[in-house]
Design a protein around this motif. Sequence first.
Motif, PDB file in Angstrom:
ATOM      1  N   LEU A 416       0.831  -1.211   0.000  1.00 17.76           N
ATOM      2  CA  LEU A 416       0.000   0.000   0.000  1.00 17.76           C
ATOM      3  C   LEU A 416       0.865   1.259   0.000  1.00 17.76           C
ATOM      4  CD1 LEU A 416      -2.790  -0.981   2.567  1.00 17.76           C
ATOM      5  CD2 LEU A 416      -3.081  -0.612   0.112  1.00 17.76           C
ATOM      6  N   LEU A 417       1.955   1.232   0.759  1.00 18.94           N
ATOM      7  CA  LEU A 417       2.856   2.390   0.791  1.00 18.94           C
ATOM      8  C   LEU A 417       3.449   2.641  -0.590  1.00 18.94           C
ATOM      9  CD1 LEU A 417       4.488   4.553   2.343  1.00 18.94           C
ATOM     10  CD2 LEU A 417       6.203   2.783   2.778  1.00 18.94           C
ATOM     11  N   GLN A 418       3.922   1.589  -1.237  1.00 19.20           N
ATOM     12  CA  GLN A 418       4.501   1.748  -2.570  1.00 19.20           C
ATOM     13  C   GLN A 418       3.489   2.326  -3.553  1.00 19.20           C
ATOM     14  OE1 GLN A 418       5.953  -2.380  -3.068  1.00 19.20           O
ATOM     15  NE2 GLN A 418       7.967  -1.489  -3.448  1.00 19.20           N
ATOM     16  N   GLN A 419       2.283   1.751  -3.541  1.00 20.30           N
ATOM     17  CA  GLN A 419       1.267   2.239  -4.463  1.00 20.30           C
ATOM     18  C   GLN A 419       0.864   3.676  -4.126  1.00 20.30           C
ATOM     19  OE1 GLN A 419      -1.986  -0.530  -5.072  1.00 20.30           O
ATOM     20  NE2 GLN A 419      -0.648  -2.296  -4.829  1.00 20.30           N
ATOM     21  N   GLY A 420       0.796   3.981  -2.819  1.00 15.99           N
ATOM     22  CA  GLY A 420       0.448   5.334  -2.410  1.00 15.99           C
ATOM     23  C   GLY A 420       1.496   6.351  -2.822  1.00 15.99           C
ATOM     24  N   LEU A 421       2.770   5.994  -2.691  1.00 13.59           N
ATOM     25  CA  LEU A 421       3.847   6.905  -3.096  1.00 13.59           C
ATOM     26  C   LEU A 421       3.802   7.162  -4.594  1.00 13.59           C
ATOM     27  CD1 LEU A 421       6.722   5.415  -0.901  1.00 13.59           C
ATOM     28  CD2 LEU A 421       5.740   7.705  -0.661  1.00 13.59           C
ATOM     29  N   ASP A 422       3.605   6.105  -5.375  1.00 19.87           N
ATOM     30  CA  ASP A 422       3.522   6.277  -6.830  1.00 19.87           C
ATOM     31  C   ASP A 422       2.362   7.183  -7.204  1.00 19.87           C
ATOM     32  OD1 ASP A 422       5.692   4.621  -7.144  1.00 19.87           O
ATOM     33  OD2 ASP A 422       4.505   2.831  -7.596  1.00 19.87           O
ATOM     34  N   ARG A 423       1.202   6.924  -6.574  1.00 18.49           N
ATOM     35  CA  ARG A 423       0.016   7.711  -6.910  1.00 18.49           C
ATOM     36  C   ARG A 423       0.172   9.149  -6.440  1.00 18.49           C
ATOM     37  NH1 ARG A 423      -2.242   6.690 -10.831  1.00 18.49           N
ATOM     38  NH2 ARG A 423      -2.035   8.923 -11.155  1.00 18.49           N
ATOM     39  N   ALA A 424       0.750   9.347  -5.240  1.00 18.40           N
ATOM     40  CA  ALA A 424       0.904  10.693  -4.695  1.00 18.40           C
ATOM     41  C   ALA A 424       1.781  11.551  -5.590  1.00 18.40           C
ATOM     42  CB  ALA A 424       1.490  10.619  -3.285  1.00 18.40           C
ATOM     43  N   CYS A 425       2.864  10.983  -6.093  1.00 17.14           N
ATOM     44  CA  CYS A 425       3.751  11.748  -6.975  1.00 17.14           C
ATOM     45  C   CYS A 425       3.037  12.157  -8.257  1.00 17.14           C
ATOM     46  CB  CYS A 425       4.987  10.918  -7.304  1.00 17.14           C
ATOM     47  SG  CYS A 425       6.147  10.760  -5.929  1.00 17.14           S
ATOM     48  N   ALA A 426       2.336  11.213  -8.846  1.00 12.85           N
ATOM     49  CA  ALA A 426       1.646  11.506 -10.107  1.00 12.85           C
ATOM     50  C   ALA A 426       0.538  12.531  -9.898  1.00 12.85           C
ATOM     51  CB  ALA A 426       1.086  10.216 -10.700  1.00 12.85           C
ATOM     52  N   ASP A 427      -0.231  12.381  -8.815  1.00 17.09           N
ATOM     53  CA  ASP A 427      -1.361  13.276  -8.601  1.00 17.09           C
ATOM     54  C   ASP A 427      -0.920  14.651  -8.128  1.00 17.09           C
ATOM     55  OD1 ASP A 427      -3.102  11.347  -9.445  1.00 17.09           O
ATOM     56  OD2 ASP A 427      -3.591  10.624  -7.433  1.00 17.09           O
ATOM     57  N   ALA A 428       0.187  14.725  -7.378  1.00 18.72           N
ATOM     58  CA  ALA A 428       0.719  16.035  -6.992  1.00 18.72           C
ATOM     59  C   ALA A 428       1.153  16.811  -8.226  1.00 18.72           C
ATOM     60  CB  ALA A 428       1.887  15.862  -6.028  1.00 18.72           C
ATOM     61  N   ALA A 429       1.774  16.118  -9.185  1.00 21.04           N
ATOM     62  CA  ALA A 429       2.168  16.772 -10.437  1.00 21.04           C
ATOM     63  C   ALA A 429       0.943  17.268 -11.181  1.00 21.04           C
ATOM     64  CB  ALA A 429       2.958  15.793 -11.299  1.00 21.04           C
ATOM     65  N   ARG A 430      -0.138  16.495 -11.152  1.00 12.70           N
ATOM     66  CA  ARG A 430      -1.375  16.911 -11.820  1.00 12.70           C
ATOM     67  C   ARG A 430      -1.921  18.183 -11.182  1.00 12.70           C
ATOM     68  NH1 ARG A 430      -6.455  13.078 -13.410  1.00 12.70           N
ATOM     69  NH2 ARG A 430      -7.951  14.729 -13.904  1.00 12.70           N
ATOM     70  N   LEU A 431      -1.945  18.256  -9.847  1.00 12.53           N
ATOM     71  CA  LEU A 431      -2.420  19.458  -9.168  1.00 12.53           C
ATOM     72  C   LEU A 431      -1.542  20.659  -9.493  1.00 12.53           C
ATOM     73  CD1 LEU A 431      -3.359  18.048  -5.628  1.00 12.53           C
ATOM     74  CD2 LEU A 431      -4.910  18.669  -7.492  1.00 12.53           C
ATOM     75  N   LEU A 432      -0.238  20.414  -9.565  1.00 12.76           N
ATOM     76  CA  LEU A 432       0.685  21.502  -9.880  1.00 12.76           C
ATOM     77  C   LEU A 432       0.406  22.053 -11.270  1.00 12.76           C
ATOM     78  CD1 LEU A 432       3.055  22.985  -8.572  1.00 12.76           C
ATOM     79  CD2 LEU A 432       4.598  21.381  -9.697  1.00 12.76           C
ATOM     80  N   ASP A 433       0.106  21.189 -12.208  1.00 12.23           N
ATOM     81  CA  ASP A 433      -0.233  21.632 -13.562  1.00 12.23           C
ATOM     82  C   ASP A 433      -1.504  22.469 -13.573  1.00 12.23           C
ATOM     83  OD1 ASP A 433       1.975  20.345 -14.585  1.00 12.23           O
ATOM     84  OD2 ASP A 433       0.891  18.524 -15.131  1.00 12.23           O
ATOM     85  N   GLN A 434      -2.365  22.255 -12.552  1.00 11.24           N
ATOM     86  CA  GLN A 434      -3.605  23.027 -12.458  1.00 11.24           C
ATOM     87  C   GLN A 434      -3.435  24.288 -11.618  1.00 11.24           C
ATOM     88  OE1 GLN A 434      -6.094  19.945 -10.822  1.00 11.24           O
ATOM     89  NE2 GLN A 434      -6.700  19.160 -12.832  1.00 11.24           N
ATOM     90  N   GLY A 435      -2.188  24.569 -11.207  1.00 14.01           N
ATOM     91  CA  GLY A 435      -1.913  25.773 -10.447  1.00 14.01           C
ATOM     92  C   GLY A 435      -2.047  25.617  -8.953  1.00 14.01           C
ATOM     93  N   LEU A 436      -2.148  24.388  -8.468  1.00 10.54           N
ATOM     94  CA  LEU A 436      -2.279  24.139  -7.030  1.00 10.54           C
ATOM     95  C   LEU A 436      -0.992  23.527  -6.500  1.00 10.54           C
ATOM     96  CD1 LEU A 436      -5.898  22.649  -6.857  1.00 10.54           C
ATOM     97  CD2 LEU A 436      -5.177  24.976  -6.335  1.00 10.54           C
ATOM     98  N   ARG A 437      -0.186  24.355  -5.835  1.00 12.26           N
ATOM     99  CA  ARG A 437       1.043  23.848  -5.221  1.00 12.26           C
ATOM    100  C   ARG A 437       0.720  23.480  -3.774  1.00 12.26           C
ATOM    101  NH1 ARG A 437       6.371  24.010  -6.445  1.00 12.26           N
ATOM    102  NH2 ARG A 437       5.957  25.342  -8.248  1.00 12.26           N
ATOM    103  N   VAL A 438       0.353  22.224  -3.546  1.00 11.57           N
ATOM    104  CA  VAL A 438      -0.033  21.765  -2.213  1.00 11.57           C
ATOM    105  C   VAL A 438       0.745  20.503  -1.876  1.00 11.57           C
ATOM    106  CG1 VAL A 438      -2.353  22.747  -2.379  1.00 11.57           C
ATOM    107  CG2 VAL A 438      -1.963  20.395  -3.116  1.00 11.57           C
ATOM    108  N   ALA A 439       0.911  20.283  -0.595  1.00 11.95           N
ATOM    109  CA  ALA A 439       1.569  19.056  -0.143  1.00 11.95           C
ATOM    110  C   ALA A 439       0.592  17.887  -0.251  1.00 11.95           C
ATOM    111  CB  ALA A 439       2.046  19.214   1.293  1.00 11.95           C
ATOM    112  N   VAL A 440       1.152  16.702  -0.426  1.00  9.54           N
ATOM    113  CA  VAL A 440       0.358  15.474  -0.420  1.00  9.54           C
ATOM    114  C   VAL A 440       0.756  14.678   0.816  1.00  9.54           C
ATOM    115  CG1 VAL A 440      -0.228  13.341  -1.604  1.00  9.54           C
ATOM    116  CG2 VAL A 440       0.169  15.427  -2.923  1.00  9.54           C
ATOM    117  N   ALA A 441      -0.232  14.408   1.660  1.00  7.94           N
ATOM    118  CA  ALA A 441       0.014  13.654   2.890  1.00  7.94           C
ATOM    119  C   ALA A 441      -0.399  12.208   2.675  1.00  7.94           C
ATOM    120  CB  ALA A 441      -0.763  14.261   4.053  1.00  7.94           C
ATOM    121  N   LEU A 442       0.442  11.309   3.166  1.00 12.50           N
ATOM    122  CA  LEU A 442       0.216   9.874   2.987  1.00 12.50           C
ATOM    123  C   LEU A 442       0.361   9.187   4.333  1.00 12.50           C
ATOM    124  CD1 LEU A 442      -0.227   7.950   0.501  1.00 12.50           C
ATOM    125  CD2 LEU A 442       2.218   7.488   0.599  1.00 12.50           C
ATOM    126  N   ASN A 443      -0.553   8.280   4.626  1.00 10.75           N
ATOM    127  CA  ASN A 443      -0.470   7.538   5.885  1.00 10.75           C
ATOM    128  C   ASN A 443       0.735   6.591   5.874  1.00 10.75           C
ATOM    129  OD1 ASN A 443      -2.786   8.646   7.093  1.00 10.75           O
ATOM    130  ND2 ASN A 443      -4.107   7.262   5.946  1.00 10.75           N
TER     131      ASN A 443
END
Length: 700
Positions: A416-443
């Motif tokens: 779950l951690l591995q999959q969460g890290l992969d998804r968090a990186c990809a989705d954070a980049a997506r938010l950044l492309d939309q102008g949202l520079r926010v942190a991604v928190a993962l359990n």
Amino acid sequence: MDSSTRALEHSEKGLVMRLGMADERVYGAAVESSLLSVQQAVAWSAQRFTERFYESLGRTSEGAQVLQALLPAEFERLKTRQVEHLHRLFSPSLSLAEHQAAAQRAGRAHALVGVDLTLLIEAYGAYQQEVQEEILALVPAASRETITRVIQRRIFVDLQAQATSYRRIDLELALAVSQFDELIQGTGNFSDLVRGVMGVIGGLDSDVSAFFARCDGQGDLQIEASQGAAGHRYHEAIMSGLVPRISIDPAREEGQGPGGRAWRNAQVIISEAWAIESRNRPWQALGAELGFRSSAAVPLLDDSGQSIALLSLYSAWPRYFSTLRMGNFLNHVQKALSHAVQRLNTTPVVPLPRRQVYRRWIADGRVRFLYQPIVDLRSGELVKVEALARLLDDDGRLVSPDRFLPACGSEELFTLLQQGLDRACADAARLLDQGLRVAVALNFPAEGIGDPRCERAILQALERCRPRGTCLELEVLESPEGPGNDERRNAFLQRLRDAGVRLAEDDLGSGHSSLLRLDQYAFDDVKMDQGLVRGATQRPQRALEFMFYLTRLVHAFGMRLTVEGLEHRGLIESAAILGADQGQGYGIARPMPIEQIEPWYRGFRFDIDPLRPRTALGALATYLLWDMQLGSAEVDGRGGLDHARETVHGFLADRGLQESELARLLDEHFQAGATARPRIRHHVIEGFTAIWCDELGAIP
């Protein structure tokens, strides 16, 4: 050295002295002709010899216990094997290697059915006497002495080889004890502990099946892990209704078996002859098919001596659990495992089939992530999103983590951690492309602190995220910590922090997320457990005071506080008024797919004004803040008093309550200050609470 070992050594020395032929050959051509001459006598006497031997054995108390535990068919097979053993003993073609191998198999069987080594030695004395009287007396005098010496020496070899099997079983149990201790000391995850226990039991070379169970709310024992083919089939039969579930209810027949009695009595219950004991009737037909002949029900206890789990063991051997060695083994397992289960027993009961399904879905990658926004409680700015794992079931519905996380061991959590890290990186980049520079928190499970695999996975993910400027935050869950010392864990966290990872303690005030952990690790953020916030619906004063004091404590440590569970405006206002830094909850936003974050934020309006609360809970928070700071530097002078008075009066005016009894009490308290507190404070809180309850009733 125990008494059995001393008795064996004494017997061996006595035999050697009596025989006086320790080096004489008793196998092969040298004795073949002599032994050929007595084969007819052996054949003629074998059956009567066997009957007399078991009659003699049955007259001893221990021997009778062994024989009475056997089914009639088993006893007949035993006598048949005894006839075969007698023929082997007098066989002209018997080799030393063949003899020792057969004797070791017999010795293992004797040990597993609970024949004590002392009893075995005594039985061999009786056996030798019966051989002398029943068979050797028929041998011609000319060859009797030679054959007697050969047979006596072979009996000694037989006994010596059987004793070797006893010692081997002792070593196996000693190894299992060591494995149990190592498992308990090195495991910080409940599912891993249970699976590890099943693995150790499966390593016993004695055909033992087992299951681990905890009690559900209906008083039934739910099996959460099983071991051995027979154990798996037994569990499947219980789940399918072929046999009843084991109960702890003494009023039910299925509560009278070993498991139910062990649970209620908090004592290990041994069933020496499981297949013929009447209390096992509901399960006996299936047990006979599976080969269950004895059982041990081992209750695992908390510090008060109450049962919290049950380890049930089944053997294909009658009286397997009745020996002193096995009793010591079970007592050790009960004590050691009870402490471990109590330490890790924070997860709900998950039946084994459901556990297996969840693990398979995780392995198959059926994991989806939703994101819940976290906002700054002063500005309303979106500061981070928390990635929340869900599983996708066969119908396409999402399964919440409170259902599947209790089934996860360290391997599933790492996946779950591995999959969460992969998804968090990809989705954070997506938010950044939309102008949202926010942190991604993962359990992040606390047992992963210090795990080199976790460290590599996190740092590798950070390298993938770094070029886009993504900020990664790990929320350390309330779960128990894994093996290792504080120095190692602190070094692990410091390396992550040096690499740019922010760290948060999740769910402060719940489970293992204690003040000790807050003091132990240098977190950047702390999240207040939403369970403390939920109390605002019944005891708003207590919930707000928790929020106030935790905020002060966290700020004193130089950290930021996020309040979870802000489900409506009153809680959001209160958290902001009492000084919390960030907020999260359904009152702000529900978890959502990543593609909905940007549209949600465009439409999000944060209209919380701590100086003008619009809910009774916000007004109560203002009053309590003033009251709890009364006399401190924060409200010295007229500034703090005037602010609190204006804020609360503004709320009452908006509600048309400026002439109410509550308004009068507030004025009196504001005017008199600390001297009026004992007399007025309780009534003011009750007044605001009544208004708050009315507001709650109006919330759709």
